[in-house]
Design an enzyme around this catalytic site. Structure first.
Site, PDB file in Angstrom:
ATOM      1  N   HIS A   1       0.817  -1.230   0.000  1.00  0.00           N
ATOM      2  CA  HIS A   1       0.000   0.000   0.000  1.00  0.00           C
ATOM      3  C   HIS A   1       0.847   1.276   0.000  1.00  0.00           C
ATOM      4  O   HIS A   1       0.303   2.371  -0.174  1.00  0.00           O
ATOM      5  CB  HIS A   1      -0.902   0.057   1.239  1.00  0.00           C
ATOM      6  CG  HIS A   1      -1.953  -1.000   1.287  1.00  0.00           C
ATOM      7  ND1 HIS A   1      -2.821  -1.246   0.240  1.00  0.00           N
ATOM      8  CD2 HIS A   1      -2.289  -1.893   2.266  1.00  0.00           C
ATOM      9  CE1 HIS A   1      -3.647  -2.237   0.572  1.00  0.00           C
ATOM     10  NE2 HIS A   1      -3.338  -2.643   1.793  1.00  0.00           N
TER      11      HIS A   1
ATOM     12  N   ASP B   1      -4.718 -12.391   4.051  1.00  0.00           N
ATOM     13  CA  ASP B   1      -5.949 -11.860   4.635  1.00  0.00           C
ATOM     14  C   ASP B   1      -7.180 -12.098   3.776  1.00  0.00           C
ATOM     15  O   ASP B   1      -8.280 -11.675   4.129  1.00  0.00           O
ATOM     16  CB  ASP B   1      -5.799 -10.365   4.984  1.00  0.00           C
ATOM     17  CG  ASP B   1      -5.053  -9.590   3.929  1.00  0.00           C
ATOM     18  OD1 ASP B   1      -4.882 -10.104   2.813  1.00  0.00           O
ATOM     19  OD2 ASP B   1      -4.636  -8.447   4.219  1.00  0.00           O
TER      20      ASP B   1
HETATM   21 ZN    ZN Z   1      -4.124  -6.852   3.087  1.00  0.00          ZN
END
Ligand code: ZN
Length: 367
Positions: free
Chosen positions: A140, A265
């Protein structure tokens, strides 16, 4: 040829402190708790490898610190200095849900340099494929700011390194974290030498990124594919997306090296994800990636760790990936497999197939 593994205890010393999931405690309504991105999921993955006996069969590659010039191939100098100063002054919040604690600058340099060292090990032929269990995660992190627990864009930094210092002309990234790989996408959005693919839960994090329409720009148009899977997507949706989009697009692109930003995740019990992957699903995705890597680039795969927040289940996903990469069966059973495999909706649903159809329609490499 051997399978590599890269880990350093200092990765677990990046201190995300006391938060309720990712929200800072405030002494009023938010009681302190363990931050979602804490070291334990990573340590338990590493520890299960040791307990399974697989640890001794892996080639252990040591990380190195990235140099400033490595970071600056992706990030602005202002971002690098901001992290450096914040870390050296005791740490703090960098802005977009990312903690930078005392020492986090050096650990982040070792995470970026860890993925570079992993790529070197594959390119030098000392291992065929490798898993770099680095922390903090990277996918990110934007050129000018930390985001989503990520300080430096580890995979993108290693990608720029192999193109500029190791002479590679075509590399690919296939991000299977449940969140969009916005930092990696941004780093190469106008670069046709780097093909970026992200499979993620639709408009999840960042909520405004990872759309089907985002296919790259300028010279890079056609070299980015997003598959924003609807929440609730199970193993059937993931395998269909790999078989119909990821594998054929990589075959068309013919990368010389493939990076897999590997978040766990998308697992069915993750507190920060709403998809339903399980260990056999990750085993199959790994098998598919090894198949395309075998054909395109002598099996050269560099996996680098991203998210994954379920302490109990993440280690079994990691073990399934490592068994597959190394062609080993440790005999360890995933105790969660029976329950997750039986969840309703694990097979491909029509609304998920419609998204995959749209991704194929937009993928210029598949025309
Ligand atoms: Zn993630």
């Amino acid at each position: 040829m051997a399978t590599g593994f890269l880990w350093d205890e200092s990765y677990a010393w990046h201190n995300t402190g006391s938060h309720a999931m990712y929200v800072a405690a405030d002494g009023k309504s938010i009681q302190p708790d363990t931050h979602a991105e804490d070291p334990e999921t990573k340590r338990r993955f590493r520890n299960l490898l040791e307990m399974s006996g697989l640890w001794e069969q892996l080639v252990h590659v040591k990380p190195r610190m990235a140099a400033e010039e490595d970071i600056l191939r992706v990030h602005t100098e202002a971002h690098l200095r901001h992290i450096q100063e914040l870390s050296r002054s005791g740490g703090g919040d960098t802005g977009v849900v990312t903690v930078c604690a005392a020492g986090s600058y050096e650990i982040s340099m070792l995470a970026a340099g860890g993925v570079m060292a992993a790529a070197d090990a594959v390119l030098d032929g000392s291992v065929r494929n490798i898993y770099a269990l680095v922390r903090p995660p990277g996918h990110h992190a934007m050129p000018d700011e930390a985001q989503g627990f990520c300080i430096f864009s580890n995979a993108a930094i290693a990608g720029r390194y192999v193109m500029e210092k190791r002479g590679l002309a075509r590399i690919a990234f296939v991000d299977w974290d449940v969140h969009h790989g916005n930092g990696t996408e941004t780093a190469f959005y106008d670069d046709p030498r780097a093909f970026t693919i992200s499979l993620h839960q639709d408009r999840f994090f960042p909520p405004d990124r990872g759309m089907l329409e985002d296919i790259g720009e300028g010279a890079g148009e056609g070299y980015n594919i997003n598959v924003p899977l609807p929440p609730g997507s199970g193993v059937g949706a993931y395998i269909s997306a790999y078989e119909r989009v990821v594998v054929p697009a990589l075959q068309a692109f013919q990368p010389e090296l493939i990076f897999i930003p590997s978040g766990f995740d998308a697992g069915a019990m993750d507190p920060l994800g709403r998809n339903m992957m399980h260990s056999e699903g990750y085993r199959e995705l790994t098998r598919l990636m090894m198949g395309v890597a075998d054909k395109a680039c002598d099996g050269r795969l560099v996996l680098c760790h991203e998210g994954g927040y379920s302490r109990a289940t993440v280690p079994f996903y990691g073990l399934a990936v490592m068994e597959t990469l190394s062609g080993t069966d440790t005999g360890i059973e995933d105790p969660f497999m029976e329950m997750m495999g039986g969840f309703a909706g694990q097979d491909l649903q029509s609304h998920q197939a419609a998204v995959i159809d749209e991704a194929i329609a937009k993928a210029q490499l598949l025309k």
